[in-house]
Design a protein around this motif. Structure first.
Motif, short mmCIF file in Angstrom:
data_model
loop_
_atom_site.label_atom_id
_atom_site.label_comp_id
_atom_site.label_asym_id
_atom_site.label_seq_id
_atom_site.Cartn_x
_atom_site.Cartn_y
_atom_site.Cartn_z
N GLY A 150 5.85 0.58 -5.50
CA GLY A 150 7.14 1.13 -5.07
C GLY A 150 6.95 2.36 -4.20
N ILE A 151 6.07 3.25 -4.63
CA ILE A 151 5.90 4.52 -3.92
C ILE A 151 5.34 4.33 -2.51
N ALA A 166 7.44 -0.78 -1.44
CA ALA A 166 8.83 -1.23 -1.67
C ALA A 166 9.84 -0.09 -1.57
N GLY A 167 9.40 1.13 -1.83
CA GLY A 167 10.33 2.26 -1.86
C GLY A 167 10.42 3.05 -0.58
N VAL A 168 9.85 2.54 0.51
CA VAL A 168 9.91 3.33 1.75
C VAL A 168 10.53 2.59 2.95
N GLY A 169 10.65 1.27 2.85
CA GLY A 169 11.20 0.50 3.97
C GLY A 169 12.68 0.21 3.77
N ILE A 170 13.20 -0.80 4.47
CA ILE A 170 14.65 -1.06 4.36
C ILE A 170 14.96 -2.48 3.85
N ARG A 223 -0.98 9.62 3.51
CA ARG A 223 -1.48 8.89 4.69
C ARG A 223 -0.99 7.44 4.65
N SER A 224 -0.95 6.88 3.45
CA SER A 224 -0.52 5.50 3.32
C SER A 224 0.95 5.35 3.72
N ILE A 225 1.78 6.28 3.23
CA ILE A 225 3.21 6.21 3.56
C ILE A 225 3.42 6.49 5.05
N LEU A 283 5.22 3.94 7.56
CA LEU A 283 6.46 4.29 8.29
C LEU A 283 6.25 4.24 9.80
N GLU A 284 5.05 4.61 10.25
CA GLU A 284 4.76 4.56 11.68
C GLU A 284 4.87 3.12 12.20
N GLU A 285 4.48 2.17 11.37
CA GLU A 285 4.60 0.76 11.76
C GLU A 285 6.03 0.24 11.62
#
Ligand SMILES: NC(=O)c1ccc[n+]([C@@H]2O[C@H](COP(=O)([O-])OP(=O)(O)OC[C@H]3O[C@@H](n4cnc5c(N)ncnc54)[C@H](O)[C@@H]3O)[C@@H](O)[C@H]2O)c1
Ligand SMILES: [Zn+2]
Length: 396
Positions: A139-140, A143-147, A231-233, A237-239
């Motif tokens: 999630g972190i 699943a918890g950062v996109g739309i 870095r992972s998030i 998000l950059e992608e």
């Protein structure tokens, strides 16, 4: 005004949402969950497992910081990610007489829970805001950062769903302290994905600390724990940001997601999502080696990191026949082209459209060799003896 009989309507939708790493989101003095506004009304949704572990703290938080609240508890697990769960959330929203302008629903849980709640919110009156609090590593970092929101439908994973951003995404790593190790590994697979396709530094961090964070559940508070997550998030998000609605079908973040949907569904419930993704990444790393995109040293290092992080590199269901079918299915979803991301060294990738049956067969053979080597290299050493035989190792 010109009278016509056909019209083209063009419009654009601005999207803005925040993703932030927060410390102890359930601390009663932390008002992030109610957006700084004490005395709010809120519907909170969680699952039974998270409720067992954090229900008391959630209730204490709500009693202190909310004028009125209701806590809805859904059954946990992928098998409950269905329309019935969506409907239960819709009913709770309706019964709560929620004021959509100022009372976002709060979703606290893993990817299953936040996907279901997001889906329900997106269709209730077409748009009911929600705040997402992921409690798993999956999630972190994913699943918890996109739309994307969704639920499974009939036999299709995430077959129904919407693109609907949460207004806020509050990422609190302290939840990972209670998560079981297998689900830490599961999330590490998605972190490894970002490392392999675009972030060599992230890969080095995993190489050095992957085993440690798996053991500590990211609870040591070290700089590298934060750097791995951040870095992972950031990479994710950059992608996502330039391609939120996935109009562009060549997506680097689809790495590991070409063969894995079929592997995951066929092996269900044996493999978790991240584990199936890892089986896919191991195969495509091996295919990269076969095609000269990745050298032997790099491939061995990647398999070593996978092994240290407790991730499988193969599974009996992932045979040549299933893999060919998976490639055909994915090609169909990608508008007739494979658009398959393959690793180039460590930290880069290329899209190919010409993968053959022979590539897959060569890849499978190399996976067996690389997997056995990684397992034996990490076999526990008994003083003065050779490495333990591969057969005594945990299965890869
Ligand atoms: N929307 C997206 O972009 C996106 C991206 C990746 C994955 N997903 C979806 O996410 C789902 C997988 O998410 P997941 O791996 O979080 O699984 P999950 O939500 O099923 O959670 C795994 C288990 O851990 C429990 N749990 C949750 N938080 C816990 C905690 N802090 N301590 C102890 N136990 C806890 C849950 O109750 C559950 O039993 C899949 O359905 C997948 O499709 C969605
Ligand atoms: Zn994934």
């Amino acid at each position: 005004m010109t009278i016509a009989e056909n019209w083209t309507v063009k419009s654009q939708q601005d999207v803005a949402y925040s993703v932030e790493i927060v410390k102890d989101v359930l601390d009663v003095s932390n008002l992030a969950l109610v957006d700084g506004e004490s005395g709010a009304r809120r519907l909170i949704v969680t699952d039974n497992r998270v409720n067992d572990l954090y229900g008391d703290r959630i209730r204490a938080y709500a009693q202190t910081n909310m004028a009125e609240h209701r806590l809805l508890v859904l059954p946990d697990g992928e098998l409950n990610k269905n329309w019935q769960a969506v409907e239960t959330v819709l009913e709770a929203i309706d019964n709560f007489k929620l004021d959509r302008r100022r009372e976002p629903v709060i979703a606290i849980g893993g990817g299953v829970l936040t996907d279901v709640v997001g889906f329900a919110c997106s269709i209730y009156r077409r748009n009911t805001p929600f705040v997402r609090v992921p409690t798993t590593l999956m999630g972190i970092v994913d699943a918890g950062v996109g739309i994307k929101t969704g639920a499974n439908f009939k036999t299709g994973k995430n077959k129904i769903g919407t693109y609907f951003p949460a207004v806020g995404n509050l990422l609190d790593m302290s939840f990972l302290g209670t998560l079981d190790k297998r689900h830490i590994s599961n999330g590490l697979a998605e972190i490894l994905k970002i490392a392999l396709i675009k972030d060599e530094r992230l890969f080095s961090l995993l190489e050095e600390h992957g085993e440690t964070v798996l053991a500590s559940h990211f609870q040591e508070g070290t700089d590298y724990e934060i750097e791995i997550i951040a870095r992972s998030i950031a990479g994710m998000l950059e992608e996502l940001e330039p391609n939120l609605w996935e109009h562009k079908l060549e997506r680097l973040v689809d790495y590991g997601h070409t063969f894995s949907p079929n592997i995951e569904m066929k092996a269900l419930p044996e493999l978790l999502h991240g584990e199936a993704v890892n089986v896919d990444m191991a195969l495509t790393t091996a295919i990269g080696l076969h095609r000269g995109l990745v050298n032997r040293d790099q491939a061995e290092t990647i398999f070593g990191v996978m092994h240290q992080m407790g991730l499988p590199v193969s599974h009996p269901v992932a045979d040549q026949r299933l893999l060919l079918q998976a490639l055909a299915d994915t090609t169909r979803h990608r508008d007739g082209k494979q658009r398959l991301p393959l690793p180039v060294g460590i930290g880069n990738a290329v899209f190919v459209n010409d993968l053959t049956e022979a590539d897959i067969s060569a890849g499978l053979k190399l996976v067996a060799v690389l997997g056995a080597k990684a397992a034996s290299a990490i076999a526990p050493q008994v003083a003065g003896s050779e490495a333990a035989p591969v057969a005594s190792e945990e299965p890869v």
